[in-house]
Design a protein around this motif. Structure first.
Motif, PDB file in Angstrom:
ATOM      1  N   SER A 108       0.646  -1.415  -0.455  1.00  0.00           N
ATOM      2  CA  SER A 108       0.419   0.108   0.226  1.00  0.00           C
ATOM      3  C   SER A 108       1.127   1.242   0.150  1.00  0.00           C
ATOM      4  O   SER A 108       1.879   0.534   0.710  1.00  0.00           O
ATOM      5  N   ASN A 109       0.829   2.347  -0.787  1.00  0.00           N
ATOM      6  CA  ASN A 109       0.572   3.360  -1.376  1.00  0.00           C
ATOM      7  C   ASN A 109       0.343   4.747   0.161  1.00  0.00           C
ATOM      8  O   ASN A 109      -1.274   4.651  -1.239  1.00  0.00           O
ATOM      9  N   ILE A 110       0.937   5.255   0.817  1.00  0.00           N
ATOM     10  CA  ILE A 110      -0.235   6.208   1.488  1.00  0.00           C
ATOM     11  C   ILE A 110      -0.032   7.444   0.210  1.00  0.00           C
ATOM     12  O   ILE A 110       0.675   7.960  -0.247  1.00  0.00           O
ATOM     13  N   THR A 111      -1.141   7.927   0.238  1.00  0.00           N
ATOM     14  CA  THR A 111      -1.507   9.048  -1.245  1.00  0.00           C
ATOM     15  C   THR A 111      -1.686  10.201  -0.196  1.00  0.00           C
ATOM     16  O   THR A 111      -1.547  11.930  -0.451  1.00  0.00           O
ATOM     17  N   ASN A 112      -2.391  10.571   1.285  1.00  0.00           N
ATOM     18  CA  ASN A 112      -2.413  11.536   1.848  1.00  0.00           C
ATOM     19  C   ASN A 112      -2.933  11.221   2.737  1.00  0.00           C
ATOM     20  O   ASN A 112      -3.098  10.094   3.482  1.00  0.00           O
ATOM     21  N   VAL A 113      -2.015  11.691   4.159  1.00  0.00           N
ATOM     22  CA  VAL A 113      -1.884  11.105   5.193  1.00  0.00           C
ATOM     23  C   VAL A 113      -3.212  12.023   6.231  1.00  0.00           C
ATOM     24  O   VAL A 113      -3.059  11.556   7.393  1.00  0.00           O
ATOM     25  N   GLY A 114      -4.508  12.325   5.735  1.00  0.00           N
ATOM     26  CA  GLY A 114      -4.938  12.996   6.647  1.00  0.00           C
ATOM     27  C   GLY A 114      -4.695  13.836   8.000  1.00  0.00           C
ATOM     28  O   GLY A 114      -3.942  14.637   6.724  1.00  0.00           O
ATOM     29  N   SER A 115      -6.216  13.923   8.042  1.00  0.00           N
ATOM     30  CA  SER A 115      -6.193  15.115   9.301  1.00  0.00           C
ATOM     31  C   SER A 115      -6.634  14.472  10.898  1.00  0.00           C
ATOM     32  O   SER A 115      -7.288  13.654  10.620  1.00  0.00           O
ATOM     33  N   LEU A 116      -6.024  15.683  12.075  1.00  0.00           N
ATOM     34  CA  LEU A 116      -6.232  14.713  13.082  1.00  0.00           C
ATOM     35  C   LEU A 116      -7.330  15.809  13.544  1.00  0.00           C
ATOM     36  O   LEU A 116      -8.538  17.149  13.230  1.00  0.00           O
TER      37      LEU A 116
END
Length: 269
Positions: free
Chosen positions: A169-177
């Motif tokens: 798997s390759n992370i394309t967006n780390v998201g937000s807390l």
């Protein structure tokens, strides 16, 4: 001078010399006759070993043999013991010197031999050949014979690699807390005032799948290939012919050597 009556070879074998038996017979007869032997001549009367003929013919005369008399009959030697004749040897090819005490004669003991000379007929021999020159390297690109390829190209080899792979798997967006704002409380003039708070749930990370190599299963590289233009290459010798002549003597005659000596005299006793 010592006498020789027997020869012993390196093998150990011994051989009597032919005259030894005659000497032994003479010694036996001398002993039986008391040591007296008398040569009386050549007889024409037939004699053989153990003949008992006492009267014999010598030079056409009748002679009565006595003990110790020695005669010759047909090249055989016989001695008379008073009763019988005994054969003990052969005169062979003995001549007059066999019964002489001394002899003299002339001989040439020293001298020189002239060297032979060769008289030949001169001839001529000639030889032709190419002893020297230069070697030239010649090329002929139009020849059907190809024995040399000086230039050309080499193909680039190719390599084929087979990999072992897996998917990650390759992370394309780390998201937000998530985040929130708490309400504020104030009291003024005995009045409680509560301000409105806020809450943000945040965002989850996003991903996609990527195939990556884990190993090399195989790798193959093609061999390079040389492609050239062939020509005929040959060496050419360029020389100058040379002729040589000379004389030799292939045949002739050799003179006979001549001996020149000094005469001397030899005495035999």
């Amino acid at each position: 001078m010592a006498d020789i009556s027997k020869i012993t070879l390196p093998t150990g074998d011994s051989y009597d010399i032919k005259d030894t038996k005659a000497r032994e017979d003479i010694l036996t007869i001398k002993t039986s006759l008391g040591g007296g032997i008398h040569y009386i001549g050549v007889t024409t009367t037939q004699l053989a070993d153990d003949s008992d003929t006492a009267t014999i013919q010598i030079n056409d005369d009748s002679v009565t043999a006595k003990q110790g008399d020695l005669v010759i009959y047909e090249k055989l030697e016989f001695i008379y013991d008073g009763t019988k004749w005994h054969e003990f040897g052969s005169t062979g090819s003995l001549k007059g010197l066999a019964f002489k005490d001394t002899a003299t004669g002339d001989y040439t003991p020293t001298g020189s031999v002239s060297a032979p000379t060769f008289n030949g007929i001169s001839g001529e021999v000639s030889v032709t050949g190419i002893p020297s020159g230069t070697i030239e390297i010649s090329t002929n690109p139009d020849s059907d014979i190809v024995n040399y390829t000086p230039t050309g190209t080499i193909s680039v080899p190719t390599t084929t690699v087979e990999l072992g792979t897996t998917t990650v798997s390759n992370i394309t967006n780390v998201g937000s807390l998530p985040s929130c704002t708490f309400p504020e409380y104030t009291v003024k003039n005995e009045t409680l005032t509560i301000s409105e708070g806020s809450f943000d749930s945040g965002a989850l990370p996003t991903k996609d799948n990527v195939t990556v190599a884990t190993s090399i299963k195989s790798a193959k590289t093609t061999a390079p290939n040389f492609k050239g233009t062939g020509i005929e290459l040959k060496a050419i010798f360029n020389g100058t012919e040379t002729a040589s002549t000379g004389e030799f003597t292939p045949e002739g005659t050799i003179t006979k050597p001549n001996f020149t000596g000094t005469e001397g005299k030899v005495i035999v006793s």
